[in-house]
Design a protein around this motif. Structure first.
Motif, PDB file in Angstrom:
ATOM      1  N   THR A   1      48.684  38.897  33.249  1.00 17.88           N
ATOM      2  CA  THR A   1      47.416  39.265  34.431  1.00 17.88           C
ATOM      3  C   THR A   1      47.799  41.015  34.721  1.00 17.88           C
ATOM      4  N   CYS A   2      48.029  41.366  34.294  1.00 14.76           N
ATOM      5  CA  CYS A   2      47.714  42.946  34.828  1.00 14.76           C
ATOM      6  C   CYS A   2      47.085  43.723  35.691  1.00 14.76           C
ATOM      7  N   CYS A   3      47.367  45.316  36.075  1.00  9.72           N
ATOM      8  CA  CYS A   3      46.903  45.668  37.485  1.00  9.72           C
ATOM      9  C   CYS A   3      46.959  46.895  36.605  1.00  9.72           C
ATOM     10  N   ALA A   4      46.974  48.136  38.082  1.00 10.34           N
ATOM     11  CA  ALA A   4      47.871  48.989  37.955  1.00 10.34           C
ATOM     12  C   ALA A   4      49.073  49.336  38.187  1.00 10.34           C
ATOM     13  N   SER A   5      49.625  48.717  39.034  1.00  7.62           N
ATOM     14  CA  SER A   5      50.915  48.618  39.689  1.00  7.62           C
ATOM     15  C   SER A   5      51.547  47.130  39.902  1.00  7.62           C
ATOM     16  N   GLY A   6      50.734  46.159  39.692  1.00  6.53           N
ATOM     17  CA  GLY A   6      51.637  44.534  39.540  1.00  6.53           C
ATOM     18  C   GLY A   6      51.148  44.060  40.637  1.00  6.53           C
ATOM     19  N   MET A   7      50.575  44.084  42.087  1.00 10.26           N
ATOM     20  CA  MET A   7      49.616  43.462  43.099  1.00 10.26           C
ATOM     21  C   MET A   7      49.065  42.835  42.617  1.00 10.26           C
ATOM     22  N   ARG A   8      48.143  43.543  42.545  1.00 12.50           N
ATOM     23  CA  ARG A   8      46.181  42.475  42.307  1.00 12.50           C
ATOM     24  C   ARG A   8      46.794  41.376  41.027  1.00 12.50           C
ATOM     25  N   SER A   9      47.839  41.955  40.369  1.00 10.93           N
ATOM     26  CA  SER A   9      47.962  41.029  39.202  1.00 10.93           C
ATOM     27  C   SER A   9      48.909  39.954  39.757  1.00 10.93           C
ATOM     28  N   SER A  10      49.839  39.921  40.680  1.00 12.77           N
ATOM     29  CA  SER A  10      50.408  39.456  40.949  1.00 12.77           C
ATOM     30  C   SER A  10      50.214  37.580  42.073  1.00 12.77           C
ATOM     31  N   ALA A  11      48.654  38.521  42.169  1.00  4.05           N
ATOM     32  CA  ALA A  11      47.644  37.192  43.453  1.00  4.05           C
ATOM     33  C   ALA A  11      46.898  36.860  42.180  1.00  4.05           C
TER      34      ALA A  11
ATOM     35  N   LEU B   1      46.557  32.698  41.741  1.00  3.44           N
ATOM     36  CA  LEU B   1      45.460  32.466  41.686  1.00  3.44           C
ATOM     37  C   LEU B   1      45.053  30.971  40.553  1.00  3.44           C
ATOM     38  N   LEU B   2      45.777  32.144  39.238  1.00  2.70           N
ATOM     39  CA  LEU B   2      45.123  31.059  37.965  1.00  2.70           C
ATOM     40  C   LEU B   2      46.233  29.340  37.625  1.00  2.70           C
ATOM     41  N   LYS B   3      47.055  30.307  38.413  1.00  7.48           N
ATOM     42  CA  LYS B   3      48.332  28.831  38.059  1.00  7.48           C
ATOM     43  C   LYS B   3      47.764  27.394  39.135  1.00  7.48           C
ATOM     44  N   SER B   4      47.603  28.029  39.816  1.00  2.43           N
ATOM     45  CA  SER B   4      47.034  27.612  41.085  1.00  2.43           C
ATOM     46  C   SER B   4      45.549  26.168  40.878  1.00  2.43           C
ATOM     47  N   ASN B   5      45.194  27.349  39.485  1.00  8.39           N
ATOM     48  CA  ASN B   5      43.512  26.054  38.624  1.00  8.39           C
ATOM     49  C   ASN B   5      44.419  25.485  37.197  1.00  8.39           C
ATOM     50  N   GLY B   6      45.383  25.090  36.796  1.00  9.16           N
ATOM     51  CA  GLY B   6      45.520  24.454  35.962  1.00  9.16           C
ATOM     52  C   GLY B   6      46.296  26.098  34.750  1.00  9.16           C
ATOM     53  N   PHE B   7      45.420  27.174  34.972  1.00  8.05           N
ATOM     54  CA  PHE B   7      46.071  28.323  34.087  1.00  8.05           C
ATOM     55  C   PHE B   7      47.872  28.172  33.907  1.00  8.05           C
ATOM     56  N   ASP B   8      47.678  28.949  32.314  1.00 15.33           N
ATOM     57  CA  ASP B   8      50.186  28.861  32.298  1.00 15.33           C
ATOM     58  C   ASP B   8      49.701  30.479  32.360  1.00 15.33           C
ATOM     59  N   ALA B   9      49.965  31.267  33.498  1.00 12.52           N
ATOM     60  CA  ALA B   9      49.561  32.504  33.824  1.00 12.52           C
ATOM     61  C   ALA B   9      50.921  33.414  34.016  1.00 12.52           C
ATOM     62  N   HIS B  10      51.038  34.273  34.178  1.00 17.82           N
ATOM     63  CA  HIS B  10      51.904  35.148  34.235  1.00 17.82           C
ATOM     64  C   HIS B  10      51.305  36.445  34.480  1.00 17.82           C
ATOM     65  N   ASN B  11      52.498  36.604  35.179  1.00 21.32           N
ATOM     66  CA  ASN B  11      52.282  38.544  35.698  1.00 21.32           C
ATOM     67  C   ASN B  11      52.889  39.409  34.835  1.00 21.32           C
ATOM     68  N   GLY B  12      52.141  40.467  34.072  1.00 23.28           N
ATOM     69  CA  GLY B  12      52.491  41.493  33.849  1.00 23.28           C
ATOM     70  C   GLY B  12      52.908  42.675  34.233  1.00 23.28           C
ATOM     71  N   GLY B  13      52.334  42.864  34.985  1.00 27.00           N
ATOM     72  CA  GLY B  13      52.262  43.657  36.167  1.00 27.00           C
ATOM     73  C   GLY B  13      51.609  44.498  35.330  1.00 27.00           C
ATOM     74  N   ALA B  14      52.090  46.341  35.736  1.00 26.14           N
ATOM     75  CA  ALA B  14      51.196  47.621  35.538  1.00 26.14           C
ATOM     76  C   ALA B  14      51.112  47.322  34.703  1.00 26.14           C
ATOM     77  N   TRP B  15      49.376  47.864  34.226  1.00 29.60           N
ATOM     78  CA  TRP B  15      48.754  47.231  32.590  1.00 29.60           C
ATOM     79  C   TRP B  15      50.010  48.522  30.995  1.00 29.60           C
ATOM     80  N   LEU B  16      50.005  49.945  31.922  1.00 31.29           N
ATOM     81  CA  LEU B  16      50.978  50.906  31.075  1.00 31.29           C
ATOM     82  C   LEU B  16      52.078  49.831  30.785  1.00 31.29           C
ATOM     83  N   SER B  17      52.672  49.385  31.567  1.00 32.02           N
ATOM     84  CA  SER B  17      53.624  48.398  30.622  1.00 32.02           C
ATOM     85  C   SER B  17      53.907  47.734  29.696  1.00 32.02           C
ATOM     86  N   LEU B  18      52.757  47.294  29.780  1.00 29.31           N
ATOM     87  CA  LEU B  18      52.329  45.955  28.501  1.00 29.31           C
ATOM     88  C   LEU B  18      52.375  47.004  27.383  1.00 29.31           C
ATOM     89  N   LYS B  19      51.923  48.039  26.951  1.00 25.78           N
ATOM     90  CA  LYS B  19      51.600  48.484  26.022  1.00 25.78           C
ATOM     91  C   LYS B  19      52.846  48.786  25.151  1.00 25.78           C
TER      92      LYS B  19
END
Length: 99
Positions: free
Chosen positions: A67-77, A81-99
């Motif tokens: 997951t990613c967003c602008a700063s990492g706050m929304r992607s953390s939430a 949510l995804l983990k609680s629904n059985g996904f193998d989810a990871h917080n990528g933080g800000a989308w620019l940091s994943l470039k």
């Protein structure tokens, strides 16, 4: 006990996000459509955080999710949510940091 506390606080073992991406992880950008239109990672899917719970069927459960967003706050939430629904989810933080 210490590892359990670290995992609960999100301080568990670090995951190599670049490696996950190289191996086909799904990138879910949880910013608003207008933020997404202003720039995003190639191949990312825009599912705004406020709609994510209603769009889980658009995400494959057999592949890791970053997951990613602008700063990492929304992607953390979103990750929680995804983990609680059985996904193998990871917080990528800000989308620019994943470039």
């Amino acid at each position: 006990m210490l590892n359990l506390l670290k995992n609960l606080l999100g301080m568990g073992p670090k995951v190599d996000l670049k490696e996950l991406m190289k191996n086909g992880a799904q990138i879910i950008d949880v910013r608003t459509p207008s933020e997404f239109a202003g720039g995003h990672l190639k191949g990312a899917i825009n599912l705004p955080l406020q709609t994510l719970g209603n769009n889980l069927s658009k995400i494959k459960k057999d592949k890791p999710v970053i997951t990613c967003c602008a700063s990492g706050m929304r992607s953390s939430a979103a990750k929680r949510l995804l983990k609680s629904n059985g996904f193998d989810a990871h917080n990528g933080g800000a989308w620019l940091s994943l470039k």
